[in-house]
Write a protein that holds these residues in place. Structure first.
Motif, mmCIF file in Angstrom:
data_model
loop_
_atom_site.group_PDB
_atom_site.id
_atom_site.type_symbol
_atom_site.label_atom_id
_atom_site.label_comp_id
_atom_site.label_asym_id
_atom_site.label_seq_id
_atom_site.Cartn_x
_atom_site.Cartn_y
_atom_site.Cartn_z
ATOM 1 N N THR A 1 42.398 -6.567 -1.110
ATOM 2 C CA THR A 1 41.237 -5.709 -1.321
ATOM 3 C C THR A 1 40.338 -5.742 -0.097
ATOM 4 N N GLN A 2 40.187 -6.954 0.452
ATOM 5 C CA GLN A 2 39.328 -7.084 1.628
ATOM 6 C C GLN A 2 39.880 -6.270 2.786
ATOM 7 N N PHE B 1 44.411 -1.203 -1.151
ATOM 8 C CA PHE B 1 44.165 -1.194 -2.593
ATOM 9 C C PHE B 1 45.463 -1.090 -3.390
ATOM 10 N N GLU B 2 46.414 -0.329 -2.856
ATOM 11 C CA GLU B 2 47.671 -0.198 -3.576
ATOM 12 C C GLU B 2 48.352 -1.552 -3.711
ATOM 13 N N CYS B 3 48.289 -2.303 -2.648
ATOM 14 C CA CYS B 3 48.871 -3.639 -2.654
ATOM 15 C C CYS B 3 48.232 -4.466 -3.753
ATOM 16 N N ALA B 4 46.882 -4.453 -3.749
ATOM 17 C CA ALA B 4 46.157 -5.250 -4.719
ATOM 18 C C ALA B 4 46.541 -4.814 -6.126
ATOM 19 N N ARG B 5 46.603 -3.507 -6.307
ATOM 20 C CA ARG B 5 46.927 -2.976 -7.627
ATOM 21 C C ARG B 5 48.315 -3.452 -8.046
ATOM 22 N N ALA B 6 49.232 -3.390 -7.085
ATOM 23 C CA ALA B 6 50.598 -3.805 -7.381
ATOM 24 C C ALA B 6 50.640 -5.283 -7.755
ATOM 25 N N ILE B 7 49.856 -6.065 -7.013
ATOM 26 C CA ILE B 7 49.842 -7.501 -7.307
ATOM 27 C C ILE B 7 49.317 -7.737 -8.714
ATOM 28 N N TYR B 8 48.201 -7.070 -9.044
ATOM 29 C CA TYR B 8 47.625 -7.230 -10.376
ATOM 30 C C TYR B 8 48.643 -6.810 -11.441
ATOM 31 N N ALA B 9 49.268 -5.663 -11.180
ATOM 32 C CA ALA B 9 50.224 -5.160 -12.157
ATOM 33 C C ALA B 9 51.331 -6.181 -12.381
ATOM 34 N N PHE C 1 38.467 -4.917 -10.256
ATOM 35 C CA PHE C 1 39.049 -4.260 -9.081
ATOM 36 C C PHE C 1 39.072 -2.756 -9.282
ATOM 37 N N GLU C 2 39.510 -2.336 -10.467
ATOM 38 C CA GLU C 2 39.596 -0.898 -10.738
ATOM 39 C C GLU C 2 38.209 -0.277 -10.747
ATOM 40 N N LYS C 3 37.254 -1.033 -11.300
ATOM 41 C CA LYS C 3 35.898 -0.497 -11.398
ATOM 42 C C LYS C 3 35.343 -0.251 -9.997
ATOM 43 N N ASN C 4 35.644 -1.188 -9.095
ATOM 44 C CA ASN C 4 35.067 -1.078 -7.759
ATOM 45 C C ASN C 4 35.839 -0.114 -6.879
ATOM 46 N N HIS C 5 37.166 -0.124 -7.013
ATOM 47 C CA HIS C 5 37.960 0.626 -6.039
ATOM 48 C C HIS C 5 38.801 1.734 -6.650
ATOM 49 N N GLY C 6 38.862 1.750 -7.956
ATOM 50 C CA GLY C 6 39.724 2.775 -8.543
ATOM 51 C C GLY C 6 38.893 3.896 -9.169
ATOM 52 N N ASN C 7 39.525 4.815 -9.842
ATOM 53 C CA ASN C 7 38.766 5.862 -10.517
ATOM 54 C C ASN C 7 38.691 5.531 -12.013
ATOM 55 N N ARG C 8 38.010 6.405 -12.753
ATOM 56 C CA ARG C 8 37.726 6.098 -14.148
ATOM 57 C C ARG C 8 38.999 6.043 -14.980
ATOM 58 N N GLU C 9 39.901 7.003 -14.707
ATOM 59 C CA GLU C 9 41.123 7.058 -15.511
ATOM 60 C C GLU C 9 41.919 5.758 -15.389
ATOM 61 N N SER C 10 42.100 5.354 -14.135
ATOM 62 C CA SER C 10 42.907 4.150 -13.932
ATOM 63 C C SER C 10 42.241 2.968 -14.617
ATOM 64 N N LEU C 11 40.889 2.940 -14.532
ATOM 65 C CA LEU C 11 40.169 1.845 -15.167
ATOM 66 C C LEU C 11 40.390 1.863 -16.671
ATOM 67 N N GLU C 12 40.266 3.066 -17.229
ATOM 68 C CA GLU C 12 40.359 3.115 -18.691
ATOM 69 C C GLU C 12 41.764 2.790 -19.181
ATOM 70 N N THR C 13 42.777 3.319 -18.467
ATOM 71 C CA THR C 13 44.137 2.981 -18.903
ATOM 72 C C THR C 13 44.361 1.486 -18.810
ATOM 73 N N LEU C 14 43.842 0.914 -17.729
ATOM 74 C CA LEU C 14 44.001 -0.518 -17.570
ATOM 75 C C LEU C 14 43.310 -1.258 -18.708
ATOM 76 N N LEU C 15 42.063 -0.806 -19.002
ATOM 77 C CA LEU C 15 41.295 -1.503 -20.034
ATOM 78 C C LEU C 15 41.963 -1.368 -21.399
#
Lengths: 920, 142
Positions: free
Chosen positions: A530-531, A535-543, A562-576
């Motif tokens: 993330t630093q 972001f894709e990497c981070a997302r992949a790692i989380y996934a 992470f999604e809240k800070n760097h992703g969009n709402r949809e991705s956040l909500e699906t994740l949540l």
């Protein structure tokens, strides 16, 4: 001291001077003339000036054994009286002595008178006789001189001059011929001087004479410097022959300046170095570094030509040294150096550096290409040469060259990759396969292949390739380095190859990690990515992490943030959604989901989520309150009430009661609120906020006695609640019962020692009731108890009379440097002194240090309103709205006021700025 | 403090005083006892007299009572101090330009002792001119 004097009293003390004694002359003294302007120091009759006569020789000691030393001194001798001291000089001078002296004197006088005439006559005669014997020259010529009166002026003038009898040479002396001393002599003396100083230093004496020796300037060195300059000038001009440089008459001088030898050292050092290098060259002529160093030295000194000569000699002596040839090519002008390089490559056909230099020297592209071709003929397996050569070609030729290059240098990954990049998809695949065969140990080829597949839409191939890559690399005993792979993944992400990146992470992330700390490692990796904005990497790692451990709440939270800070709402909500499905007990996830919905305007959706949350966590206070907040903010008060009523039953806590009472109060249902509070207090008597609310509710209804009772009860139950104590005291103050308030605060202090807030209120109480001395006293005690309290220091500054405030503020800053309250007090101080610029600076510093302090914002805003421009005011307002401050004494007065419960930050700021006082 | 120091009342005494010392510097102050400058100087002389008694003898001379040296030694200043050793006038380079004497009242006893000592050491070696340990030129005063 007087005794010491009397003990050895001198004989002459108190004695009169002998008759006719001339002071000073008596002992042969002479005066001096330094101030003839004031008066003469010497009379004409004085003894001639010998300044100081040598000290008189002493007589032999034997003669004067019994006598005092000085008595028979020569200087003591007087013609008339003999030696100054008399036989009886040590005896007292009595009356009969005086008489005797008088008699002697009379006799002397008489005798003198008696023969005076005769004596004078005799003297006269003698003088006359002497004159006759030896007349003066003046007298001898007196008769002739008398005749001079007859001579007329003309006659006098016409007397011929006496001729010069000397010979011609003497008569006409030649004018002095001045010849400058030759430099050689000066240099010799300088050298000899140097030697002596060296000797001095050897002898242990410091050679401090350097400064003194400056008068003899080293002419030799000056001459050398002049030569150097001339040399440089000439080389410059010789350069210009080649047509490149032209001597610019205007810039010439400045040029010279810049060309001046830019070494800092002494000429002597250079000389020494030159000598040294010379000896090295002579003893070992086949040693290339000696030649290079010599040439460089000359170059530094500015003697280009010498440098060139040296290096050319060097090339003759060491024709097999690549470095010498390169140095020669560097030192010589371009057209000559071309020839040099040609010679060089003849001598050393296998030197890559020389070939590249040769190509560099060519100015035309075609020539360069030619040089490279030749070079590659000689050295076909040099990757560097191939690369340099290919860079010059266009795409088509480059491809051909590359295909040849990979044949020659099969181990060069770069060449393979470059070729693959240039080829079409089909060919590239082939190329990569071939590359893999040749270099089975390099991961870059595999990644390249994966990227290639991704770029051409074969997404499912990507995973396979990476998988196979790891397997085959492992088979080839290549150490799979996780960090390297991860950096590769980040690179892929940055280049937009998302699939490859994901594939790499899927395959690599689990390697080399223990099962115990895999979560930590992955979180760290994700944060790292993330630093680096991958972001894709981070997302992949989380996934990946969540797929391995779906019930790990912290990981879900980290991913959500992470999604809240760097992703969009949809991705956040699906994740949540996924998250709450896996961890339904985690309230925060539910709340985040609801809030995300609500912020997007989907109140219904939020309600639905909260309802699900209730289902999962029926007793969660947080979720209940979130639901209430949702309803009340959306003005669905009935629903909120119902919810709260339900909450009071299913999740009864003090907070829930407090919230529901507050809701009633906000809706102006004071009695209902009181009812709820009382009900709440039955169950939760230790919840301070309920007590506070109860008291306040009574106060609002002007039922002060009941309020007092409520507070009393409250402080008995929760004696550690500072706000409760303060509220109680304030109630008394408002009622005019200062004495009671005082005792309440004292009691509070005794229950809660070392609490600056209680102290502060006590101090304020005294200060407001005009008991300044007591306030000071209290302040001193408070400072002793809480020496590091910022609010106390801030109060202390303004408690002081004006002149002392500044010193106090300095003390405060020293004691608690990073305290916002103190900073705010200092800015207020500057404001009160009307130091606008400084105050603004300090306000800025304050709000930057802690943007949560509402007071600071309010004061800042008010300050800008009075002294700033509209822009500055708006700026403060905006920043304040961003910071959303919650704390601060004045701030909470407004923000916690029940009437203001719907106000936004900005409105609170305005209101707060209105009520605060301008510091004076 | 002039009354504590020996006075010389005529030229002969002055000469005798200068001649009588075999191994001491003779320090003579020319001036008037009532002169404020001399009073200052006498104060210093009195203070140092005991300390320097082994190598210096100090005398005071009233230049009105004994005008014999006024011309010879250019005694035109209110207070003048001169040094003699074995009947030799010892000059001292004070940096003032006048090497013959100290023609102002010194106010530091230690400085005066240093000067007398310097004179004594120089004179013993046969020097006619010694260099004062401190430069009294006016450039240090302004």
């Amino acid at each position: 001291m007087a005794s010491s004097l009397s003990k050895k009293k001198k004989a002459f003390m108190g004695m009169p001077a002998p008759l006719g004694y001339v002071p000073g002359l008596g002992r042969g003294a002479t005066g001096f003339t330094t101030r003839s302007d004031i008066g003469p120091a010497r009379e004409s009759g004085d003894i001639p000036d010998e300044r100081h006569a040598p000290p008189p020789k002493k007589k032999e000691e034997t003669e004067q054994e019994q006598e005092d030393d000085d008595d028979l001194n020569d200087a003591n001798y007087d013609e008339e009286f003999g030696y100054g001291g008399s036989l009886f000089k040590n005896d007292p001078y009595e009356k009969d002595d005086e008489e005797a002296d008088a008699i002697y004197e009379a006799i002397d006088k008489r005798q003198d008178e008696k023969r005076k005439d005769r004596r004078e006559r005799l003297f006269k005669e003698e003088v006359e006789k002497y004159r006759q014997e030896r007349p003066k020259i003046q007298q001898q010529f007196s008769d002739l001189k008398r005749k001079l009166t007859d001579v007329s002026y003309d006659e006098w003038m016409s007397i011929p001059e006496v001729g010069d009898a000397r010979n011609k040479k003497q008569r006409n002396p030649r004018a002095d011929k001045l010849t400058p001393i030759p430099d050689s002599i000066l240099a010799k003396t300088a050298l000899s001087n140097q030697e002596t100083t060296v000797l001095d230093s050897v002898g242990g004496l410091s050679s401090t004479m350097a400064g003194m020796a400056t008068p003899d300037i080293d002419m030799k060195k000056i001459g050398q410097a002049r030569n150097t300059l001339m040399d440089m000038k000439l080389t410059q001009v010789s350069d210009s022959v080649s047509g490149q440089t032209v001597v610019d008459p205007k810039g010439y001088l400045t040029d010279l300046q810049s060309m001046l030898p830019n070494y800092g050292g002494d000429i002597n050092d250079i000389k020494k170095a030159r000598l040294l290098l010379k000896s090295v060259r002579e003893t070992n002529p086949n040693h290339p570094p000696a030649w290079i160093a010599s040439a460089r030295l000359e170059e530094v000194v500015g003697k280009m030509q010498a440098a060139r000569n040296l290096i050319m000699k060097g090339t003759e002596q060491c024709p097999k040294s690549e470095d010498v040839w390169l140095e020669a090519a560097r030192l010589l002008p371009v057209d000559i150096s071309r020839g040099i390089v040609a010679q060089a490559v003849k001598q050393l056909p296998n030197s890559v550096k020389l070939w590249i230099k040769a190509a560099d020297l060519e100015s035309e592209l075609k020539a360069k290409k030619k040089v490279f071709r030749k070079a590659l003929e000689n050295i076909p397996n040099s990757v560097k040469l191939w690369k340099a050569a290919i860079e010059l070609e266009d795409e088509e030729d480059a491809r051909i060259m590359l295909s040849r290059a990979v044949e020659c240098c099969t181990q060069s990954v770069e060449l393979w990759l470059a070729l693959a990049r240039l080829e079409t998809y089909e060919n590239a695949r082939k190329v990569l396969n071939k590359a893999r065969e040749n270099i089975p140990t390099d991961r870059q080829i595999w990644i390249m292949a994966a990227k290639l597949e991704e770029a051409n839409g074969n997404l499912n191939m990507v995973d396979k390739i990476i998988d196979r890559a790891i397997k085959s690399l492992e088979a080839n005993r290549v150490d799979i380095n996780r960090d390297q792979w991860l950096t590769d993944a980040i690179e892929c992400d940055k280049n937009g190859n998302v699939k490859t990146c994901q594939a790499i992470i899927r395959n690599v992330i689990g390697l080399e990690v223990d099962a115990e700390d895999e979560m930590e490692t992955w979180t760290e990796d994700a944060e790292n990515c993330t630093q680096q904005n991958a972001f894709e990497c981070a997302r992949a790692i989380y996934a990946h992490a969540l797929s391995v451990r779906p019930s790990h709440t912290d990981m879900w939270l980290a991913a959500a943030f992470f999604e809240k800070n760097h992703g969009n709402r949809e991705s956040l909500e699906t994740l949540l959604q996924k998250a709450v499905a896996h961890c339904p007990k985690c309230e925060v996830l539910w709340l985040m989901a609801a809030k995300s919905r609500w912020l997007a305007g989907d109140v219904q959706g939020a309600r639905g989520i909260l309802a699900q949350a209730f289902g999962a966590n029926p007793n969660s206070e947080e979720i209940w309150l979130a639901a209430v907040k949702l309803e009340s903010e959306n003005k669905e008060y009935d629903r909120a009430r119902k919810l709260l009523a339900k909450a009071c039953q299913s999740a009864p806590t003090g907070r829930v009661f407090m919230k529901s009472a507050k809701l009633e109060w906000q809706l102006n249902e004071v009695n209902k609120a009181l009812e709820i509070v009382n009900k709440g207090l039955e169950g939760f008597a230790n919840y301070e906020k309920l007590w506070m609310m109860k008291g306040q509710l009574y106060e609002v209804q002007l039922m002060f006695d009941q309020a007092r009772e409520a507070y009393q009860e409250g402080v008995r139950k929760c004696s550690n609640s500072i706000p409760l104590w303060v509220l109680y005291a304030n109630l008394e103050i408002r009622q005019g019962q200062v004495i009671r308030a005082r005792s309440i605060l004292e009691k509070a202090r005794s229950r809660n020692p070392q609490n600056p807030e209680l102290w502060l209120h006590s101090i304020r109480l005294e200060a407001n009731s005009d008991n300044k001395p007591i306030a000071f006293n209290l302040m001193a005690r408070a400072m002793q108890e809480c020496p590091k309290s910022g609010i106390l220091w801030a109060e202390a500054i303004f408690l002081e009379p004006k002149p002392q405030r500044k010193t106090k503020s300095i003390d405060a800053l020293k004691e608690c440097e990073g305290d916002v309250n103190v900073l705010l007090a200092v800015s207020k101080l500057f404001w009160s002194e009307r130091k606008i610029q400084k105050a603004r600076e300090w306000f800025n510093r304050t709000v930057k240090l802690n943007s949560d302090l509402g007071d600071a914002w309010a004061y800042y805003y008010k300050f800008e309103k009075m002294h700033g421009t509209e822009e500055q005011q708006n700026d403060v307002k905006q920043k304040c709205a961003q910071a959303e401050p919650r704390h601060g004494e004045e701030w909470t007065k407004i923000s916690k006021d029940i009437q203001n419960w719907k106000l936004k930050t900005e409105e609170i700021l305005l209101k707060c700025a209105n009520i605060i006082q301008i510091p004076i | 403090m002039s009354y504590m120091l020996p006075h010389l009342f005529n030229g002969w005494q002055v000469d005798q005083a200068i001649l009588s010392e075999e191994d001491k510097v003779v320090v003579i102050r020319f001036g008037h006892d009532w002169d404020p400058a001399c009073m200052k100087m006498d104060e210093v002389l009195y203070k140092v007299a005991e300390k320097v008694k082994n190598f210096a003898a100090i005398y005071l001379v009233d230049i009105s009572e004994v005008p014999d040296f006024n011309k010879m030694y250019e005694l035109y200043d209110p207070c003048t101090v001169m040094f003699f050793y074995r009947n030799k006038h010892i000059m001292i380079d004070l940096g003032t330009g006048n090497n013959n004497k100290i023609n102002w009242p010194l106010d530091d006893t230690q400085e005066f002792i240093d000067i007398v000592e310097t004179v004594y050491r120089g004179a013993r070696k046969g020097r006619g001119l010694v260099i004062s340990p401190k430069d009294y030129s006016t450039k240090y005063r302004y």
